[in-house]
Write an enzyme that holds these catalytic residues in place. Structure first.
Site, PDB file in Angstrom:
ATOM      1  N   TYR A  26      29.833 -36.476  66.008  1.00  0.00           N
ATOM      2  CA  TYR A  26      28.705 -36.177  65.128  1.00  0.00           C
ATOM      3  C   TYR A  26      28.991 -36.491  63.664  1.00  0.00           C
ATOM      4  CZ  TYR A  26      30.557 -31.880  63.052  1.00  0.00           C
ATOM      5  OH  TYR A  26      31.270 -30.981  62.339  1.00  0.00           O
ATOM      6  N   ALA A  27      30.146 -37.099  63.414  1.00  0.00           N
ATOM      7  CA  ALA A  27      30.465 -37.345  62.013  1.00  0.00           C
ATOM      8  C   ALA A  27      31.345 -38.566  61.857  1.00  0.00           C
ATOM      9  CB  ALA A  27      31.168 -36.131  61.422  1.00  0.00           C
ATOM     10  N   VAL A  29      34.323 -39.939  59.192  1.00  0.00           N
ATOM     11  CA  VAL A  29      35.158 -39.428  58.110  1.00  0.00           C
ATOM     12  C   VAL A  29      35.627 -40.586  57.242  1.00  0.00           C
ATOM     13  CG1 VAL A  29      37.243 -38.162  57.511  1.00  0.00           C
ATOM     14  CG2 VAL A  29      35.915 -37.481  59.494  1.00  0.00           C
ATOM     15  N   ASP A 137      38.708 -22.131  67.582  1.00  0.00           N
ATOM     16  CA  ASP A 137      39.184 -23.426  68.072  1.00  0.00           C
ATOM     17  C   ASP A 137      40.556 -23.736  67.483  1.00  0.00           C
ATOM     18  OD1 ASP A 137      39.192 -25.668  69.586  1.00  0.00           O
ATOM     19  OD2 ASP A 137      38.031 -26.868  68.187  1.00  0.00           O
TER      20      ASP A 137
END
Lengths: 376, 400
Positions: A26-27, A29, A137
Site C-alpha cells: 500500500y505504499a 518508500v 506487530d
C-alpha cells in the site's frame, strides 16, 4: 487556494524525494531529505484510491499513533502532507533492521549486544504501553537500527490503543511466529502481554540467530509453541480452554530452556521464561522487564554506537518495511517458504564440493594392492 | 593371545597396505617413537569411521563408469550392455547381485543366497564402495567394531596396556573378517561392550564434538577467505578510481595552470608516491585483523565505555502521584458486561478491567494542568494551575 491547501504546499516544499528504495502493498518508500537542512528522511507515499473504503487502515493507524509517540526508541514521524491523490508520511530514515543483522552470518553477537538491543526494544515498547498503545506487530523486521546504533520500533500499521471498555479487538494480528497463544486461540480481549510474547520470541531469536517458533500455519504455530514450551495445563493458564478458538493440539512435555539456549546466563533464561509465560496476566510487563536482574548483571549492555552493523546496511532497504502487513498470513508464509529453499541450495553446494574431493580419496584407496587377499 | 598364521591384521588406512601386514608379531602395532603418526589416525576410529562422510558408492563414480561396463550380475548374468541401469548391491555374505535379482528373490521375505545359501533379507543389501569385496567386508567389520572399540591412548594407564588393547581389537577384526571362531569372537565383543559401556558412550560424545568443532573451524576459515578476497577486490577498485581521479586532476592542472608543465608532473608524482605509502601503511594495519580477532578488538577497543543499565532513560512520569485507584472498583456500566465474564475468557486473555479505569483517570488528571483553549494567551496562569492540582481525584470515578 484556501488556507489548508496553502499550508499543505508549504509542507510539501519542505521535503524532497531523492530515490525510490522500496515498494509494498500500500505504499512506496522513497529516500529523501529536508530541503533546508539536508537531513535524510524516508518518505512513505501511500497509495490512495485503490481501497474502496478510501485510505488504507494501516496508514491511518500509523499516522494516528506516530503523531503522538515521540521517544528515542520509536521511529519519528516528522510530517504528513498530501500530493495530488497521495498521502505522504515523512519518517526518520533508518538504514537497517534487526532481521538484517540477525541474518548476517559474518556478525558475531556478544551477550552485551543482545542485552543492549533488548533494553532499547523494551524501552520503546514500555513507552508505547505507557501511552496506551499496543504495537501488535513486533518482529526483528520492524525493529529498525539508526546509524548511531539506536534501535527504533517501527511500523505502527497494526497498532491500536487498548484499555477501552467493551470493544472487541481482532485476534488476526502479529506476524505468526511472534504471535502469543492467546491470540492463536482467538481471544478478543487482551492487553500488553501480547507484545511481551513477541519480545520474548525476539530475545530467543537474538540468542539462536534463527526464528524461535517458526510455525507453518496457525495450527502448526500452536504445536510448535507447545513443543518448545510444553502444553499449558489449566493450572498454568486458567480458563484457556474456554477461549473461542480453543483446540487441543496434543500434550507435549516442557523441556528446560537450558537445553536449547546452552550459552545463555541464568538471568537471561529467567527473563526469557517470564516473557513466554502462558498466562498473560503473569507475563512480565515491559516496565518490570527493564528492571530485571539480567540487565544489571555484567557485562553492561553495549553502548549503541558500538553495536555491530551489517555490511549490507548501506544497501537499499528490503521492501518489507513498505509492506503494510495488510495480509499477515501470506507474509508469514512467504518468509517461511524462502528459508528452506535458501538452506537447501546451500546443502546442494556443499554436496557438490564433497563430490570433487571424493575423486582424490578414491584414487588413493584404489592404488593399494589387495590382489593377494582372497575374497571370503 | 592366539593368532591365526601369526599375522598382524592389515588396515586399509595405513598406506603401506597389505604387504606390510605380513610382518612378524614382534612388530607391535605401536612403538613409542612413532606413536604420533599412528595415534593421528585414532580419532577417526582407526580410519574406518569417516568423520567427513566423503565416501562414494563404487560403481556410481564417474571415473569408474568405463571400467564398470564389464560388471555382470553373477546370478542372472545380465550386464551393463543388456541393462544400462545395472546396479550391483552387496549382500550380508558379500556376494554381488543386481537390483532386479534382489527384487525377484527377496521381495517375498527372507530367502537363501543363490551363491552360498545363507538366509538373506532384502533390506540388508548395501551399495558397494570398494572394488574388492574383501576390502568391502573389512571396512564393514572395522566400521562396526570402531563403534564400540573407541578407546584411546588417554583411556589407558600406560603404553603397554594400550598396545595390548589394540592387538585385541586386531585379533577380533581378523577373526571376523576371515570367519574364524565367530561365536567366540562375538561373545568377546559383547563382553567388552558390557564392561566398557560408560567409556564407549563418553568416547562417542567426544568424537562427535571433535567432528563438529572441525566443521565449525572449516566454516570459519572459509568465511575468512571470502572476506579477505572481497576486501582486496574492493581496495583494488578504490585504488583504480583514485588513480583515475589523479590523472584527471593533472590534466586539468596542465590545461589551466600557467606553471611549468614539468614541475607540475613531478609534483603530482611525488604526491602520488606519498599517498601510496600512506595507503600501504594503512593496509598493513587492516590486513592484520582477522575474523576471530575482530570480535575481541571490538570489545577491547571500547573508547566509549559501556554504561551500566538504566531501566528508563526518559523522564518517566505517569501522574501516579496524582491519583490512586479505588480498591473496590468503580460504577462502570460500559465495562459491566466485560467484567462479569462468566466463562473467564477475559481473564484467560489477560484483559484487565483495572487498566480501563487507570487509563480513564490517568488521562483525566493529565489534562488538569492544561488550560482550556481560548484563542488568546492568558497571563494569570499560575493560580489556576495550582488549584487544579489540588482536585481530589477520587471524584473522577463515581462510587458505585
Amino acid at each position: 487556494m484556501d488556507a489548508v491547501e496553502k499550508a499543505n504546499e508549504a509542507r510539501q516544499k519542505r521535503w524532497s524525494k531523492d530515490k525510490k528504495v522500496g515498494e509494498g502493498m500500500y505504499a512506496v518508500v522513497y529516500q529523501g531529505h529536508e530541503a533546508e537542512t539536508g537531513k535524510r528522511v524516508a518518505i512513505k507515499k501511500i497509495k490512495v484510491g485503490q481501497f474502496k473504503d478510501g485510505l488504507d487502515m494501516s496508514a491511518i493507524r500509523e499516522v494516528k499513533f506516530l503523531r503522538e509517540l515521540k521517544h528515542q526508541n520509536v521511529i519519528e514521524l516528522f510530517d504528513v502532507f498530501s500530493s495530488k491523490t497521495n498521502l505522504n508520511l515523512v519518517l526518520e530514515f533508518l538504514d537497517a533492521d534487526l532481521e538484517l543483522i540477525i541474518k548476517d552470518r559474518a556478525i558475531v553477537f556478544l551477550p552485551a549486544d543482545i542485552k543492549s538491543w533488548m533494553a532499547m526494544t523494551l524501552r520503546g515498547l514500555e513507552f508505547c504501553h505507557r501511552n496506551w498503545v499496543l504495537h501488535r506487530d513486533l518482529k526483528p523486521n520492524n525493529l529498525l537500527i539508526a546509524s548511531d546504533g539506536q534501535l527504533k520500533i517501527a511500523d505502527f500499521g497494526l497498532a491500536r490503543d487498548f484499555a477501552d471498555p467493551g470493544y472487541k479487538m481482532t485476534c488476526q494480528v502479529i506476524t505468526r511466529w511472534y504471535r502469543p497463544p492467546e491470540l492463536l486461540f482467538g481471544c478478543r480481549y487482551y492487553n500488553t502481554a501480547v507484545d511481551m510474547w513477541s519480545v520474548g520470541c525476539i530475545f530467543a531469536e537474538l540468542m539462536l540467530r534463527i526464528p524461535y517458533l517458526p510455525g507453518e500455519s496457525d495450527m502448526d504455530q500452536l504445536k510448535t509453541t507447545f513443543r518448545a514450551l510444553g502444553t499449558p495445563t489449566e493450572e498454568d493458564w486458567p480458563g484457556h480452554t474456554k477461549l473461542p478458538d480453543y483446540v487441543p493440539v496434543g500434550q507435549f512435555p516442557k523441556p528446560p530452556l537450558r537445553d536449547l539456549f546452552t550459552a545463555a546466563t541464568a538471568d537471561a533464561l529467567n527473563l526469557l521464561g517470564k516473557c513466554l509465560i502462558y498466562e498473560p496476566r503473569k507475563r512480565i510487563s515491559a516496565k518490570d522487564a527493564l528492571s530485571h536482574p539480567y540487565f544489571f548483571a555484567l557485562p553492561n549492555p553495549t553502548h549503541p554506537s558500538k553495536l555491530p552493523k551489517s555490511a549490507n546496511q548501506l544497501a537499499p532497504r528490503p521492501i518489507e518495511e513498505a509492506n503494510g502487513n495488510v495480509d499477515q498470513n501470506t507474509s508469514g508464509a512467504a518468509v517461511k517458504a524462502l528459508n528452506p529453499s535458501a538452506t537447501s541450495t546451500n546443502k546442494l553446494k556443499r554436496k557438490a564440493s564433497v563430490a570433487i574431493t571424493e575423486v582424490d580419496a578414491r584414487s588413493v584407496a584404489r592404488r593399494l594392492d589387495f590382489s593377494n587377499i582372497k575374497t571370503p | 593371545m592366539s593368532r591365526a598364521g601369526g599375522l598382524l591384521k592389515g588396515t586399509v588406512i595405513r598406506k603401506s597396505g597389505f604387504q606390510s601386514t605380513q610382518q612378524s608379531r614382534s612388530a607391535t602395532p605401536q612403538v613409542a617413537s612413532s606413536s604420533t603418526s599412528i595415534t593421528a589416525n585414532i580419532p577417526l576410529g582407526g580410519g574406518v569411521k569417516d568423520a567427513t562422510g566423503k565416501t562414494a558408492e563404487y560403481s556410481v563414480h564417474l571415473s569408474l563408469l568405463l571400467k564398470s561396463m564389464e560388471d555382470q550380475c553373477p546370478v542372472c548374468k545380465s550386464d551393463r550392455y543388456l541393462n544400462p541401469k545395472l546396479r550391483l548391491l552387496v549382500s550380508a555374505c558379500y556376494h554381488k547381485m543386481c537390483e532386479s535379482c534382489i527384487d525377484r528373490l527377496f521381495t517375498l521375505g527372507p530367502a537363501p543366497c543363490p551363491i552360498c545359501n545363507k538366509t538373506l533379507r532384502k533390506l540388508a543389501f548395501m551399495p558397494q564402495t570398494f572394488e574388492d569385496l574383501g576390502v568391502e567386508k573389512e571396512v564393514a567389520v572395522r566400521r562396526r567394531l570402531a563403534k564400540d572399540f573407541n578407546k584411546k591412548r588417554e583411556d589407558f594407564p600406560d603404553l603397554k596396556t594400550y598396545n595390548d588393547y589394540l592387538e585385541d581389537v586386531e585379533d577380533i577384526t581378523f577373526n571376523l573378517i576371515n570367519d574364524i571362531d565367530i561365536a567366540k569372537t562375538e561373545a568377546r565383543i559383547a563382553k567388552f561392550r558390557q564392561d566398557n559401556a560408560a567409556i564407549i558412550e563418553a568416547n562417542i560424545q567426544r568424537d562427535e564434538s571433535y567432528a563438529s568443532s572441525l566443521r565449525e573451524k572449516e566454516e570459519g576459515e572459509r568465511r575468512e577467505r571470502e572476506e579477505t578476497a572481497r576486501r582486496l577486490a574492493q581496495e583494488e577498485e578504490e585504488q583504480r578510481i583514485l588513480r583515475e581521479i589523479e590523472r584527471q586532476q593533472l590534466i586539468d592542472k596542465l590545461e589551466h595552470s600557467d606553471k611549468d608543465a614539468r614541475k607540475l608532473v613531478a609534483k603530482s608524482r611525488a604526491e602520488r608516491l606519498k599517498q601510496q605509502q600512506a595507503r600501504a601503511a594503512a593496509l598493513g594495519t587492516t590486513t592484520q585483523r582477522d575474523a576471530s580477532k575482530a570480535i575481541r578488538t571490538r570489545a577491547a577497543q571500547s573508547t566509549i565505555p559501556d554504561p551500566p543499565h538504566v531501566p528508563l532513560q526518559d523522564d518517566w512520569y505517569a501522574y501516579e502521584d496524582k491519583f490512586t485507584l479505588r480498591s473496590g472498583g468503580y460504577y462502570d456500566p460500559i465495562s459491566e458486561a466485560v467484567r462479569r465474564d462468566a466463562d473467564g475468557i477475559m481473564r484467560a486473555g489477560g484483559y484487565v478491567v483495572e487498566d480501563i479505569w487507570e487509563r480513564a483517570i490517568r488521562t483525566a488528571v493529565a489534562g488538569l494542568d492544561i488550560l482550556p483553549l481560548s484563542g488568546f494567551p492568558i497571563k494569570e496562569a499560575t493560580p489556576q494551575a495550582t488549584a487544579a492540582r489540588d482536585v481530589d481525584v477520587e471524584m473522577v470515578g463515581v462510587p458505585g
